[in-house]
Scaffold this motif. Structure first.
Motif: not given
Length: 155
Positions: A129-134, A138-144
């Motif tokens: 789960s990638s994200v794009e943030v300012l 804070a950002a949360v990325v996940t790898c399962t």
């Protein structure tokens, strides 16, 4: 169960013809060890299953099977090295999940049975789960990571 190479002597004496010479024959029982290495890989990742045979005095024949079918592309050492070992490899460019069998057979004593040693190949699944943030947020990325055998994450 034998743990090491052993020699036995078979002696015979005729009970009928007592003046016959006795006979004596040495019978050998060689012991070797087979270790098959299992693997976990992601789909479409090339890998190699390895079967190591040790404590050898002469080469053994090796075949690999999956679901009863003999696998092609096997690379097996043609001799026993100085440590008494022989290695067989089953390379795969597109691995398939499952149980693979390393089948070994003595060439020194051809009447010996075949021995089967299992190696397991498990395909891992990855969900990210990638994200794009300012900037400065804070950002949360996940790898399962999971696998098909137990349907739960392993990492």
């Amino acid at each position: 169960n034998l743990q090491q190479d052993t020699s036995y002597t078979c002696n015979t004496v005729s009970k009928t013809y007592t003046h016959s010479n006795p006979a004596s024959v040495v019978v050998g029982a060689n012991v070797f060890v087979v270790t098959a290495e299992s693997r976990e890989v992601t789909a479409s990742t090339a890998t190699t299953l390895t079967c190591r045979i040790s404590d050898l005095t002469s080469v053994v024949t090796v075949t690999w099977k999956k679901d009863g079918d003999v696998q092609s592309g096997v690379v097996t050492d043609s001799s026993v090295d100085s440590r008494g070992e022989q290695t067989s490899r089953l390379p795969m460019t597109n691995p398939v999940d499952g149980t693979y069998i390393c089948v070994t057979k003595s060439t020194l004593y051809p009447s010996s049975p075949e021995f089967e040693t299992e190696a397991y190949l498990y395909l891992l699944t990855m969900e990210v789960s990638s994200v794009e943030v300012l900037v400065n947020t804070a950002a949360v990325v996940t790898c399962t990571v999971g696998n098909e055998r137990d349907q739960k994450p392993t990492v």
